[in-house]
Design an enzyme around this catalytic site. Sequence first.
Site, PDB file in Angstrom:
ATOM      1  N   CYS A  78       8.380  -2.782  -3.221  1.00 51.26           N
ATOM      2  CA  CYS A  78       9.522  -2.052  -2.666  1.00 51.26           C
ATOM      3  C   CYS A  78       9.244  -0.549  -2.582  1.00 51.26           C
ATOM      4  CB  CYS A  78      10.741  -2.250  -3.546  1.00 51.26           C
ATOM      5  SG  CYS A  78      11.142  -3.950  -3.864  1.00 51.26           S
TER       6      CYS A  78
ATOM      7  N   TRP B 150      10.476  -5.888  -1.105  1.00 56.86           N
ATOM      8  CA  TRP B 150       9.511  -6.982  -1.245  1.00 56.86           C
ATOM      9  C   TRP B 150      10.181  -7.988  -2.164  1.00 56.86           C
ATOM     10  CZ3 TRP B 150       6.471  -9.120  -5.275  1.00 56.86           C
ATOM     11  CH2 TRP B 150       5.385  -9.887  -4.849  1.00 56.86           C
TER      12      TRP B 150
ATOM     13  N   ASN C  66      13.734  -0.459  -7.230  1.00 55.84           N
ATOM     14  CA  ASN C  66      12.401  -1.082  -7.288  1.00 55.84           C
ATOM     15  C   ASN C  66      12.226  -1.609  -8.698  1.00 55.84           C
ATOM     16  OD1 ASN C  66      11.993  -0.011  -4.811  1.00 55.84           O
ATOM     17  ND2 ASN C  66      10.355   1.396  -5.415  1.00 55.84           N
TER      18      ASN C  66
ATOM     19  N   LYS D 234       0.856  -3.489  -1.476  1.00 58.04           N
ATOM     20  CA  LYS D 234      -0.291  -2.655  -1.845  1.00 58.04           C
ATOM     21  C   LYS D 234      -0.264  -2.335  -3.334  1.00 58.04           C
ATOM     22  CE  LYS D 234      -3.932  -0.101  -1.128  1.00 58.04           C
ATOM     23  NZ  LYS D 234      -5.192  -0.884  -1.039  1.00 58.04           N
TER      24      LYS D 234
HETATM   25  O1  M6R Z   1      -3.799  -0.835  -7.528  1.00 57.60           O
HETATM   26  P1  M6R Z   1      -4.622  -1.821  -8.270  1.00 57.60           P
HETATM   27  O2  M6R Z   1      -6.088  -1.596  -8.133  1.00 57.60           O
HETATM   28  O3  M6R Z   1      -4.223  -1.959  -9.708  1.00 57.60           O
HETATM   29  O4  M6R Z   1      -4.306  -3.229  -7.579  1.00 57.60           O
HETATM   30  C1  M6R Z   1      -4.807  -4.424  -8.103  1.00 57.60           C
HETATM   31  C2  M6R Z   1      -4.656  -5.555  -7.118  1.00 57.60           C
HETATM   32  O5  M6R Z   1      -3.311  -5.759  -6.817  1.00 57.60           O
HETATM   33  C3  M6R Z   1      -5.441  -5.285  -5.823  1.00 57.60           C
HETATM   34  O6  M6R Z   1      -6.770  -5.038  -6.063  1.00 57.60           O
HETATM   35  C4  M6R Z   1      -5.328  -6.501  -4.879  1.00 57.60           C
HETATM   36  O7  M6R Z   1      -5.978  -7.596  -5.439  1.00 57.60           O
HETATM   37  C5  M6R Z   1      -5.902  -6.153  -3.504  1.00 57.60           C
HETATM   38  N1  M6R Z   1      -4.895  -6.359  -2.496  1.00 57.60           N
HETATM   39  C6  M6R Z   1      -7.060  -6.990  -3.123  1.00 57.60           C
HETATM   40  O8  M6R Z   1      -7.579  -6.604  -1.894  1.00 57.60           O
END
Ligand code: M6R
Length: 588
Positions: free
Chosen positions: A2, A71, A95, A583
Amino acid sequence: MCGIVGYVGERNAAPILLDGLQKLEYRGYDSAGIAVAEGGKFTVVKRKGRVKGLSAARSLAGKTGVGHTRWATHGAPSERNAHPHLFGGICVVHNGIVENAAALKAVCEARGETFSSETDSEVIAHLVAAEQGDLLHAVRAAAEKLVGSYAIAVLSESAPDTIVCARKASPLVVGYGEDGLFVASDIPAIAAAGRRVYTLADGEFAVLKKGTAPAFYDASLRSVEKREIAYDAEEDIPEKRGFRHFMKKEIAEVPEAVARSIPDLSKGDFSELYEVLCQTEYLHIVACGTAYHSGLCMKHAVQKFARLPAEAFIASEYRYSDPIVPKNTLAVAVSQSGETADTLAAAALAKERGARVLAVTNVPYSSLERMSDFVLPTRAGREIAVAATKSFNAQLAALYALAGALAESRGKSAPPLAGIQPLVREAAAAGERVRSWMPYFVGAKSVFFLGRGADYVAACEGSLKLKEISYLPSEGYPAGELKHGTLALVDGRTPVVAVVTDPALADKTMNAVHEVYARGAAVFLITNVSACLSCAEITASVLLPKCEPAYSPMLSSLPLQLLAYYVAIARGNDPDKPRNLAKSVTVE
Ligand code: M6R
């Protein structure tokens, strides 16, 4: 996840909210809405789907307002469940997750109140409305009842020029400029030249009142002095710069991201960290998704070069595994965003059990950075596409350098990283060959990625990337394990990608290639072992430059990222905004 935007000032709020929400689109969402206050009344516009669906709201009059991208966690993506939520003259965007929402809702319903949505968030509006006193005290009283995580922005019909914000385990930033006061869940939504930006810490509140500077309070509502953070307003404007998608642009940025992210750990800034490395006896690496894969790559490098016991853990598993954290453990928490809820919780648990915490993150001032003892920044630059690409390679650069420093601290050595950038560039150019592989992948039933050692980790990362943006079922598998069950899934509609970059393991992985070929699979090779190319069973290949095997995921990841990208496009998907994904995963 979100996104929140809020504005109070002299300008019409609606265009500011819509532009801000657009800048938060990269976070991933499924519905959006805004509320604007005018003459003591709220006008709310909500839509399922994209922010552009709200464009009719741009002309709404009103100089105070909040906006949200949702989300879904509790309740399906729908107009009804979209935020803002209104009750009793209170308007809320939220959020996070209210874990005790059902119990709180029951209390409100017992008072005769009715709910208009299936969300956990709506209960916050009910709780605030039930409180007496000014909006800040009412929000604080409501916040005290919430279990879980929240970033909230609250408006009241009775205080039309004010937004009250609160945060617990979900990011929130406040902006202040000549044109008014802003709140958002991330800097790009409110970044502008000359605008001061402040971050809220857990348990803090902010009051944004027209015509005054923002006021900050701690959990007991004692006033808090805040220092503005330094940020680059230019860098925070995400642009595709001629590329069709952010993901392709970000893959093109990998070589620079790598070069910028190799730290010089011998420099004075890191002397305290170096002392801790010298005392470190155990390494716990905690992370999620792609960052977990970079942690696994580091584990291989640390074991090889420093001979130090190292383990990489999926953060969401670590936090509930009652981990044993021996004395002199260094916990390395890896996170692009620095806001991933599970990674933050895992790092906090390691700290609570006596570990020192080192954050490896791409986002300055992130929650992870603030709660850690040390920070090793990655310098990939802002990453917009949901699929992590350049941040993965940047993490590897920082983590391999750390493995080298750990080796050095034990009188050992690791091969230098200094010459890696040109090799990364070569790998990116060679990787473009995967474009011609599309006929085999677009209609595939499922895809296997195989490797051993560090190549197995690269295979897992290639598989994750393909899954998340192409929606093809896929698995990264250790080449030697295939025949223990999974081989049963392989047939003529199962293309197999083998990653072979360690000459010592090449023959072994090629055995798996023979096995899948014999079951009808088309086999694609990503290798720097040229002898493997003469295998007649290979349909197509990418030849990578040679490099230290422990570092090879830095190179083999490029054709794998490109493969996922081209397959996603060939299947008609938007690689930047995969369905159901966010993301920055700020909820558990
Ligand atoms: O922001 P972060 O690196 O902690 O995020 C971890 C995962 O959510 C992130 O790497 C996710 O697996 C990606 N979308 C993969 O491409």
